[in-house]
Design an enzyme around this catalytic site. Sequence first.
Site, PDB file in Angstrom:
ATOM      1  N   ARG A 274     -17.651  18.488 -43.846  1.00  0.00           N
ATOM      2  CA  ARG A 274     -19.116  17.951 -42.414  1.00  0.00           C
ATOM      3  C   ARG A 274     -18.382  16.074 -43.432  1.00  0.00           C
ATOM      4  O   ARG A 274     -18.158  15.148 -43.302  1.00  0.00           O
ATOM      5  CB  ARG A 274     -20.003  17.912 -42.942  1.00  0.00           C
ATOM      6  CG  ARG A 274     -20.999  16.536 -41.953  1.00  0.00           C
ATOM      7  CD  ARG A 274     -22.818  17.506 -42.404  1.00  0.00           C
ATOM      8  NE  ARG A 274     -22.837  18.826 -42.356  1.00  0.00           N
ATOM      9  CZ  ARG A 274     -23.251  19.121 -41.141  1.00  0.00           C
ATOM     10  NH1 ARG A 274     -23.658  18.948 -39.912  1.00  0.00           N
ATOM     11  NH2 ARG A 274     -23.129  20.601 -41.222  1.00  0.00           N
ATOM     12  N   ARG A 309     -24.430  19.774 -31.416  1.00  0.00           N
ATOM     13  CA  ARG A 309     -25.128  18.844 -32.367  1.00  0.00           C
ATOM     14  C   ARG A 309     -26.621  19.001 -31.828  1.00  0.00           C
ATOM     15  O   ARG A 309     -27.791  19.746 -31.976  1.00  0.00           O
ATOM     16  CB  ARG A 309     -24.546  18.733 -33.679  1.00  0.00           C
ATOM     17  CG  ARG A 309     -23.373  18.991 -34.317  1.00  0.00           C
ATOM     18  CD  ARG A 309     -22.814  18.390 -36.011  1.00  0.00           C
ATOM     19  NE  ARG A 309     -24.120  18.228 -36.793  1.00  0.00           N
ATOM     20  CZ  ARG A 309     -25.013  17.438 -37.079  1.00  0.00           C
ATOM     21  NH1 ARG A 309     -24.847  16.901 -36.340  1.00  0.00           N
ATOM     22  NH2 ARG A 309     -25.979  17.995 -37.707  1.00  0.00           N
ATOM     23  N   TYR A 313     -29.048  21.971 -32.128  1.00  0.00           N
ATOM     24  CA  TYR A 313     -29.764  21.703 -33.610  1.00  0.00           C
ATOM     25  C   TYR A 313     -30.670  20.641 -33.186  1.00  0.00           C
ATOM     26  O   TYR A 313     -31.539  20.635 -34.284  1.00  0.00           O
ATOM     27  CB  TYR A 313     -28.986  21.389 -34.391  1.00  0.00           C
ATOM     28  CG  TYR A 313     -28.454  21.980 -35.043  1.00  0.00           C
ATOM     29  CD1 TYR A 313     -28.662  23.530 -35.563  1.00  0.00           C
ATOM     30  CD2 TYR A 313     -26.337  22.005 -35.057  1.00  0.00           C
ATOM     31  CE1 TYR A 313     -27.324  24.339 -35.851  1.00  0.00           C
ATOM     32  CE2 TYR A 313     -25.630  22.739 -35.592  1.00  0.00           C
ATOM     33  CZ  TYR A 313     -25.978  24.085 -35.403  1.00  0.00           C
ATOM     34  OH  TYR A 313     -25.108  24.880 -36.511  1.00  0.00           O
ATOM     35  N   CYS A 339     -25.393  21.522 -17.153  1.00  0.00           N
ATOM     36  CA  CYS A 339     -27.096  22.343 -15.696  1.00  0.00           C
ATOM     37  C   CYS A 339     -27.665  22.734 -17.238  1.00  0.00           C
ATOM     38  O   CYS A 339     -28.091  23.922 -16.875  1.00  0.00           O
ATOM     39  CB  CYS A 339     -26.489  22.516 -14.307  1.00  0.00           C
ATOM     40  SG  CYS A 339     -25.681  21.818 -13.508  1.00  0.00           S
TER      41      CYS A 339
HETATM   42  C1  LIG Z   1     -18.937  25.867 -42.673  1.00  0.00           C
HETATM   43  C2  LIG Z   1     -18.309  26.292 -43.947  1.00  0.00           C
HETATM   44  C3  LIG Z   1     -17.677  25.208 -44.929  1.00  0.00           C
HETATM   45  C4  LIG Z   1     -17.811  23.709 -44.603  1.00  0.00           C
HETATM   46  O1  LIG Z   1     -19.542  23.611 -44.468  1.00  0.00           O
HETATM   47  P1  LIG Z   1     -20.139  21.738 -44.219  1.00  0.00           P
HETATM   48  O2  LIG Z   1     -21.082  21.832 -43.992  1.00  0.00           O
HETATM   49  O3  LIG Z   1     -18.874  21.281 -43.191  1.00  0.00           O
HETATM   50  O4  LIG Z   1     -19.492  20.790 -45.552  1.00  0.00           O
HETATM   51  C5  LIG Z   1     -17.367  25.566 -45.970  1.00  0.00           C
HETATM   52  N1  LIG Z   1     -17.129  26.571 -46.519  1.00  0.00           N
HETATM   53  C6  LIG Z   1     -18.099  28.372 -45.382  1.00  0.00           C
HETATM   54  C7  LIG Z   1     -17.847  29.237 -46.387  1.00  0.00           C
HETATM   55  C8  LIG Z   1     -18.235  27.710 -44.957  1.00  0.00           C
HETATM   56  O5  LIG Z   1     -18.461  28.789 -43.584  1.00  0.00           O
END
Ligand SMILES: *Cc1c(COP(=O)(O)O)cnc(C)c1O
Length: 429
Positions: A274, A309, A313, A339
């Site tokens: 992210r 998202r 969430y 829908c």
């Molecule tokens: C999803 C995930 C990430 C990345 O998470 P971010 O919130 O996008 O930084 C890193 N490591 C593992 C093991 C994950 O499942």
Amino acid sequence: MPMSNAFENRLLPRLDDIVAHFGTPFHIYDETGIRETGDRLKKAFSAIPGFREFFAVKALPNPAILAVMADMGFGFDCSSVAELILGRRVGGCGDDLMFTANNTTRGDFATAMADGGSIVNLDDISLIDKLPAPPDLICFRYNPGDRRTGNAIIGRPVEAKYGVSHDQLVHAYQKAKDLGIRRFGLHTMLASNERDYTYMVQTASMLLEQVERVSQALNVRFEFINIGGGLGIPYRPADEPLNLEAMGQAITARFDAFDGRNGYRPRLFMESGRFMTGPHGVLVTTAINRKEIYRTYVGVDACMSALMRPGMYNAYHHITVPGSAADALQVVDVVGSLCENNDKFAIQRQLPAITGGDRVVIHDTGAHGHSMGFNYNGKLRPKELLLKTDGTVDLIRREERLEDYFATLSFTPDRLPASATEAFTQLAN
Ligand SMILES: *Cc1c(COP(=O)(O)O)cnc(C)c1O
């Protein structure tokens, strides 16, 4: 601070041309912004020798994006066979690939260790027995249980399905050592979208402590700790951004102290998804319908299949309407066509008056956006574009089409008859 002014200044003057050429809806990613964030990350941890980011492929699994990551020297964190293959297709090999799966099969491990291999990150002690052969280097994912609190997205560690428990940790590395494995790493991933950098510092401290505990028990050294991803971004304009530089300084101090006690430093690995790409992507849609009932609904030409998202969430994604008059604000819901009543990009949001044909830009879709999309209700995922540093715009994934949706359907089924007798009867007839 959603989409940066700089990204806006790169995109908005080109938007009409881009829309005319490619059509909406699309996610568009900003190579310049991604590279700037990558440089900031490297700089923040430059005092820890051997720092490396392994981009979490699931956040934005597109080869054009992965090529940018590889060009910055980053590896790839892969949690499935498809992600491993993607990483390899853009040149990732061996220690460039971290394989962090859970509920893993022998087949998954066989792929992880074939074709130059990868760093295998085991989610459980029992999985050692599912490896085709002992690798040179092994890593375990640590779950501290109630020693740490998680956060809203990922939940409390004690309730999470991931990782090796505190009491199992020494035993896990003992088992690896007994198999002749000599290179070790330690991993964890506890929070998601966390903007408080001190949480990440505590995670690094926790791993360094566990490294000392295991090292003393087994007389081994660790090559790296991997603090996972989870660095947060400000989705709302009022959100404070994560203080990356302070995080870098505080973690560097923890490594210095570790060095003082142990006479060496492990490398620091991180697997941000992210933070690397989230703010550097937007979903560009066109307003196609407007209805006034108890509330006002603005329908756009994308839906949940492009961005889960908000529905999943209740997450906030900032929305802007380029070229609109800023003074005529209205409270509306911005909705897709699925829908499901949670197919809403915004609920009761004050936005400039939107009329048919307006472009509606949904911010911060560069991570866990397109990749989370699904095909429920026969809704297809949109295309992805890359706004490159030299100003060109590449189509890096086409939109899904009806033929993709129908590709897996069997109109003439492969049929197992009801019973052997019935099959015999059919034959006899
Ligand atoms: C999803 C995930 C990430 C990345 O998470 P971010 O919130 O996008 O930084 C890193 N490591 C593992 C093991 C994950 O499942």
